[in-house]
Motif scaffolding. Structure first.
Motif, mmCIF file in Angstrom:
data_model
loop_
_atom_site.group_PDB
_atom_site.id
_atom_site.type_symbol
_atom_site.label_atom_id
_atom_site.label_comp_id
_atom_site.label_asym_id
_atom_site.label_seq_id
_atom_site.Cartn_x
_atom_site.Cartn_y
_atom_site.Cartn_z
ATOM 1 N N ALA A 189 -69.960 96.942 60.938
ATOM 2 C CA ALA A 189 -68.849 96.748 60.006
ATOM 3 C C ALA A 189 -67.843 97.891 60.105
ATOM 4 C CB ALA A 189 -69.380 96.628 58.580
ATOM 5 N N GLU A 190 -68.331 99.131 60.253
ATOM 6 C CA GLU A 190 -67.427 100.274 60.394
ATOM 7 C C GLU A 190 -66.658 100.202 61.712
ATOM 8 O OE1 GLU A 190 -66.779 103.022 58.067
ATOM 9 O OE2 GLU A 190 -67.417 101.182 57.060
ATOM 10 N N SER A 191 -67.319 99.729 62.753
ATOM 11 C CA SER A 191 -66.627 99.547 64.035
ATOM 12 C C SER A 191 -65.508 98.518 63.897
ATOM 13 C CB SER A 191 -67.624 99.105 65.113
ATOM 14 O OG SER A 191 -66.965 98.859 66.338
ATOM 15 N N ALA A 192 -65.804 97.435 63.159
ATOM 16 C CA ALA A 192 -64.776 96.418 62.925
ATOM 17 C C ALA A 192 -63.634 96.983 62.084
ATOM 18 C CB ALA A 192 -65.391 95.201 62.230
ATOM 19 N N ARG A 193 -63.955 97.878 61.144
ATOM 20 C CA ARG A 193 -62.908 98.503 60.335
ATOM 21 C C ARG A 193 -62.009 99.369 61.211
ATOM 22 N NH1 ARG A 193 -62.181 103.210 57.400
ATOM 23 N NH2 ARG A 193 -64.240 104.014 57.996
ATOM 24 N N MET A 194 -62.606 100.101 62.144
ATOM 25 C CA MET A 194 -61.801 100.914 63.051
ATOM 26 C C MET A 194 -60.979 100.033 63.994
ATOM 27 S SD MET A 194 -61.993 104.101 62.418
ATOM 28 C CE MET A 194 -61.929 103.571 60.695
ATOM 29 N N ASP A 195 -61.527 98.885 64.364
ATOM 30 C CA ASP A 195 -60.743 97.944 65.165
ATOM 31 C C ASP A 195 -59.506 97.491 64.396
ATOM 32 O OD1 ASP A 195 -62.417 98.047 67.351
ATOM 33 O OD2 ASP A 195 -63.608 96.307 66.750
#
Length: 470
Positions: free
Chosen positions: A148-154
């Motif tokens: 989820a954090e990776s998607a937020r950074m995306d």
């Protein structure tokens, strides 16, 4: 039911408190970044930096581009896509619920009891059921949280990419407008020079017919006319290319792009711009670090860092909880009776054995992070390069405009002297022709230098990520 709930509640609390992250601690790559650019001043970005040129038509065109440009529309759609992707990634942290309902009607024959048959020659059996089921993949190792954090950074990277597109479109519109003005100026110069040379050709043709000038003179005069005609054609080609490029930036229709441009940029703009922005002598590095492309590169790096946590979690066992609440009955009207309800709770654990494959996956995302680090560092380097090049260019193009302006002034005066000398028989036509050609070339170069100077200021704003404010 109470026993089931008394078991679920502690399990949920345990699952929520037991999670951890296997992603490495994020640290921004260390680089030798200067505190200021040549001086220490405090400035901030200015969103509508193009308004510094004090040109109402330019302001209108940029606002139109920001509202209608197709690249911006594409970038906006990608942001919406990234927002949805973040929602999907966060949903993985929550239980997945579903509702099911079944109904069946079965007929069969009873060969042992010939009397117990219905009118169709067999028995009928009904079965109805309904259930609510939920499954929760427990995030003990932070796999879903890191995803989820990776998607937020995306999403952050996509938003930065959108901002970069907006900035680039604004700068492209400004530069295209300046060059359209420059080519309009060059076209006006070429038209004026061509008319003057054609008028002169008529006069000198009479002199040639009367034997007053030589073959060399008349041929040189005719060649000079064609030189001006060629310059006019070149200016019109360049002007058309600038106009169509500007139309595309503005999001105009294909019919408008194909038709004659309705964008009229005065050629005199280049020489009589109301006020040219004055650049500051010192530019803080924190402004440069706010550039959209740098923010995008760092967000991609942080996303890669979280992806390592996702990949590492695959080494460890995964846990899940499943619950089921339902009811079953042979009669539909009795399906909701409490005596027909049932419930179930189960837990699951799975341990991977393909550790070599998981190891390769971890190696792959770690290499991706190293590539993201290199991309970030290269982006920062290019940012400082852009700023230095843009600042030097705007300074030197200002000097070029000043020098060419004086050159035009001197050549204009020299042309007057050359014409007087020729008319009085003290100089050849070649001398007059050379001076006239030099003046025309200097005027064309001055128009281009004005466009380069103003465009270089736009490139400074682009390099700074949006401009400056004293």
């Amino acid at each position: 039911m109470r026993k089931i709930l008394s078991f679920i509640a502690p399990a949920l609390i345990l699952a929520m408190s037991a999670g951890c992250s296997l992603a490495p601690e994020y640290k921004r790559p260390e680089m030798d970044i200067p505190q200021t650019w040549e001086a220490s001043q405090t400035q901030a970005l200015q969103n509508k930096w193009w308004e510094r040129f004090n040109d109402p038509m330019l302001n209108t065109l940029v606002e139109e581009a920001l509202a209608s440009n197709k690249n911006i529309a594409q970038a906006m759609a990608r942001v919406e896509q990234a927002q949805a992707g973040l929602g999907v990634a966060r949903d993985a942290l929550l239980p997945t619920a579903g509702v099911s309902a079944d109904g069946a009607r079965t007929g069969y024959r009873d060969h042992n009891n010939k009397k117990a048959i219905d009118r169709n020659g067999g028995r009928i059996a009904n079965a109805f059921s309904g259930a609510i089921a939920a499954t929760w993949n427990l995030d003990f190792w932070g796999k879903y949280w890191n995803a989820a954090e990776s998607a937020r950074m995306d999403l952050v990277a996509t938003e930065a990419a959108r901002d970069n597109v907006i900035l680039t479109v604004a700068a492209g519109t400004v530069e295209s407008y300046f060059w359209l003005s420059a080519y309009t100026w060059q076209e006006e110069l070429a038209q004026s020079v061509l008319k003057n040379r054609e008028d002169s050709l008529k006069i000198y043709q009479n002199r040639f017919d009367n034997g007053q000038i030589s073959d060399l003179d008349i041929l040189s005069i005719k060649a000079n006319v064609e030189t001006a005609r060629n310059a006019l054609a070149s200016a019109r080609i360049a002007k058309n290319a600038s106009a169509t490029s500007l139309a595309v930036l503005l999001g105009r229709s294909p019919a408008e792009v194909l038709s004659e441009s309705k964008i009229k940029a005065p050629g005199s703009l280049m020489a009589s711009l109301a006020s040219t922005p004055v650049l500051p002598s010192g530019i803080p590095s924190d402004i440069i670090e706010k550039r959209p492309d740098i923010r995008q590169a760092e967000a991609n790096l942080m996303a890669a860092n979280y992806d390592i946590g996702v990949a590492r979690a695959a080494f460890l066992p995964s846990f899940s909880l499943s619950g089921l609440l339902g009811s079953a009955s042979i009669e539909l009207n009795e399906l909701l009776r409490s005596t027909n309800h049932y419930a179930a709770l189960s837990g699951g654990i799975s341990l991977p054995l393909n550790f070599w494959t998981i190891k390769r996956g971890v190696t792959m995302v770690e290499a991706e992070k190293q590539a993201a680090i290199a991309t970030y560092e290269l982006t920062v380097l290019n940012a400082f390069k852009d700023v230095r090049d843009a600042l030097v260019s705007q300074l030197e193009y200002a000097n070029s405009v000043k020098a060419l302006g004086k050159q035009v002034e001197y050549l204009d005066a020299a042309l007057g002297h050359a014409r007087t000398r020729y008319d009085n028989g003290f100089a050849s036509y070649l001398e007059l022709l050379t001076t006239e050609s030099n003046l025309f070339s200097a005027q064309q170069a001055l128009a281009a230098a004005h466009a380069n100077h103003l465009s270089s200021i736009a490139r400074v704003c682009l390099a700074l990520g949006g401009g400056w404010q004293e």
